[in-house]
Design an enzyme around this catalytic site. Structure first.
Site, PDB file in Angstrom:
ATOM      1  N   LYS A   1       2.524   2.913  -2.244  1.00 33.19           N
ATOM      2  CA  LYS A   1       2.313   3.794  -3.391  1.00 33.19           C
ATOM      3  C   LYS A   1       0.906   4.401  -3.342  1.00 33.19           C
ATOM      4  O   LYS A   1       0.717   5.584  -3.631  1.00 33.19           O
ATOM      5  CB  LYS A   1       2.513   3.035  -4.703  1.00 33.19           C
ATOM      6  CG  LYS A   1       3.840   2.275  -4.809  1.00 33.19           C
ATOM      7  CD  LYS A   1       5.038   3.180  -4.702  1.00 33.19           C
ATOM      8  CE  LYS A   1       6.360   2.449  -4.947  1.00 33.19           C
ATOM      9  NZ  LYS A   1       6.683   1.397  -3.977  1.00 33.19           N
ATOM     10  N   CYS A  61      12.091  -2.466  -7.622  1.00 31.79           N
ATOM     11  CA  CYS A  61      13.050  -2.354  -6.523  1.00 31.79           C
ATOM     12  C   CYS A  61      14.215  -3.314  -6.781  1.00 31.79           C
ATOM     13  O   CYS A  61      14.704  -3.974  -5.874  1.00 31.79           O
ATOM     14  CB  CYS A  61      12.384  -2.638  -5.172  1.00 31.79           C
ATOM     15  SG  CYS A  61      11.721  -4.310  -4.992  1.00 31.79           S
ATOM     16  N   GLY A 111       0.762  -1.243   0.000  1.00 29.72           N
ATOM     17  CA  GLY A 111       0.000   0.000   0.000  1.00 29.72           C
ATOM     18  C   GLY A 111       0.791   1.289   0.000  1.00 29.72           C
ATOM     19  O   GLY A 111       0.200   2.365  -0.006  1.00 29.72           O
ATOM     20  N   ARG A 127      -1.987 -10.745   0.280  1.00 29.92           N
ATOM     21  CA  ARG A 127      -1.431  -9.402   0.483  1.00 29.92           C
ATOM     22  C   ARG A 127      -2.506  -8.325   0.568  1.00 29.92           C
ATOM     23  O   ARG A 127      -2.240  -7.195   0.989  1.00 29.92           O
ATOM     24  CB  ARG A 127      -0.452  -9.075  -0.640  1.00 29.92           C
ATOM     25  CG  ARG A 127       0.844  -9.857  -0.556  1.00 29.92           C
ATOM     26  CD  ARG A 127       1.625  -9.826  -1.868  1.00 29.92           C
ATOM     27  NE  ARG A 127       1.967  -8.482  -2.301  1.00 29.92           N
ATOM     28  CZ  ARG A 127       3.037  -7.796  -1.902  1.00 29.92           C
ATOM     29  NH1 ARG A 127       3.871  -8.333  -1.032  1.00 29.92           N
ATOM     30  NH2 ARG A 127       3.279  -6.578  -2.369  1.00 29.92           N
TER      31      ARG A 127
END
Length: 453
Positions: free
Chosen positions: A116, A232, A114, A139
């Site tokens: 972003k 990432c 969450g 998730r």
């Protein structure tokens, strides 16, 4: 931490020796941690005067601050008040590139847990419409909790595949956040398991998945819209090489130059096809900035964006009588917006959202509560979305009050008087509901949110 030998060999071939040594040394260092102040609840000048932690700003994130892990912000009462979101500093960078506003339709396609969505909602001032999606049902719970904890009202959460969403929302969104599932090389310091699970074939596997996801995102992007592609990881296959592939296969997309600050560097064209447009992308290296590492590219779609009509709010329904009675007793004003009943549950979806029965929707804007036996029972998300000044019946604890800690642990408190609901808070920021009964205050703080120590 043992860095995989194949990973080291790969970057030894890509980098000059001096940079390679700095890179590997940084990966062997301490992880970097941060918090992002929730600008929906507290402005930055207020936070600077009330912060219980050191204040060292993250240069590329409005409201981002570094912290020392021994400060343990995850157990501080301000965390339970939703005043900040714990987030790795590099990960704060991509969402701001969209410059999302209150009249935008925004898609966060791979949203969990969450971070972003949180950044986008703050930029949008809790207005407009965010569709926050994740394909992984495990998730989704964390995603919903973080949205509710921070008082976000303009987000609809779905649990769907990108392909399924694209079949319904073709050309619908003018801004899309695409923080890709990736090989996670930027997680090496943060999560030792990411290091253990890495293998030399993983980047190729992820590259194919990322291209498939991007195609679905592209189908949902309106003419004149923008899409952020981020990872990432450090892998050129998942970063520059994917960007080059996108530019070749989607001729109506072009790159916008990303402003580099605080040590952020441009992408590496020589790690792909040599296209100098890749200099417009951004790399956050752990040996160049204070963070774990990230990559971002900002695409724009040719055409003219015609704007979104977010004044149209279909399926309007009057709120149930029990909700109006609750508001009359508890609040100074009735919240304005669109009300939708789903069974016994009352929701307030964001304007611009249209319900699609074939899509698995798990949260429809702000969940206000439910009606039980003719009485309205308020939700935790409703409490977190309220401003303290709008509440009539309330009690605010000081940050060091022992009763506050007992409340956050789910214990009963010795409170008597007029029976009924009462909002509880810390330093005039809501944390949840209680209900005064004959034997004291019934603790309504959610079990999954409670402190265990």
């Amino acid at each position: 931490m043992r860095i995989p030998a194949d990973f080291k060999k790969k970057f030894q071939n890509l980098m000059v020796r001096s940079e390679y040594d700095e890179f590997i040394s940084a990966l062997s260092g301490e992880r970097i941690t941060g918090i992002r102040i929730n600008r929906l609840k507290v402005n930055l000048s207020e936070w600077s005067s009330m912060s219980p932690f050191r204040i060292e700003p993250v240069p590329w994130a409005d409201g981002g601050y570094y912290f020392d892990e021994q400060e343990r912000p995850g157990i501080h009462p301000y965390y339970h008040a939703g005043l900040y979101y714990i987030q790795e500093p590099s990960a704060m960078f991509p969402s701001g590139l969209l410059e999302a506003g209150s009249d935008d339709r925004v898609l966060d396609l791979c949203a969990a847990p969450g971070g972003k969505t949180v950044g986008l909602a703050m930029d949008m001032r809790n207005k407009g419409f965010i569709l926050s999606n994740d394909v992984n049902p495990k998730r989704i719970k964390a995603l919903i909790k973080n949205i509710e904890l921070l008082g976000i009202c303009n987000a609809v959460v779905t649990n769907e595949s990108p392909e399924r969403l694209a079949s319904v929302y073709e050309g619908f969104f003018n801004k899309i956040m695409l923080d890709m599932p990736c090989s996670g090389e930027g997680m090496f310091r943060k999560d030792p398991e990411a290091c253990k699970s890495w293998n030399r074939y993983k980047t190729e596997e992820m590259q194919g998945m990322q291209r498939k996801i991007f195609d679905s995102a592209y189908r949902m992007l309106a003419p004149g819209g923008m899409i952020v592609y981020s990872t990432c990881t450090f892998s050129p296959e998942e970063n520059e090489q994917n960007v080059s592939w996108i530019l070749k296969n989607y001729p109506d997309l072009y790159l916008k130059d990303i402003n580099k600050t605080g040590g952020i560097e441009p992408g590496r064209p020589d790690w792909s096809d040599g296209n100098t447009e890749l200099l417009k992308t951004a790399r956050l290296w752990p040996h160049k900035i204070k963070g774990e590492g990230h990559f971002a590219a900002l695409f724009a779609k040719q055409g003219i964006y015609k704007g979104n009509d977010l004044t149209d709010c279909p399926h309007k329904e009057p709120p149930v009588k029990s909700f109006l009675e609750f508001c009359e007793g508890m609040l100074h004003t009735i919240p304005s917006g669109v009300y939708v009943m789903r069974g016994a549950e009352l929701h307030m979806p964001p304007c611009g959202y249209v319900d699609h029965p074939d899509i698995k929707t798990v949260k429809t804007g702000l969940y206000l509560g439910c009606e039980t036996h003719g009485k309205f029972e308020p939700s935790q998300s409703f409490a977190m979305a309220l401003e303290w000044s709008s509440i009539k019946r309330k009690e605010s604890f000081s940050v060091n009050d022992g009763d506050l800690i007992r409340y956050l642990k789910g214990e009963t408190l010795p409170r008597f008087g007029e029976k009924g609901y009462i909002a509880l808070g810390v330093e005039s920021y809501p944390v949840g509901w209680g209900k005064i009964e004959e034997n004291g205050l019934k603790n309504l703080y959610p079990k999954g949110w409670r402190r265990t120590r």
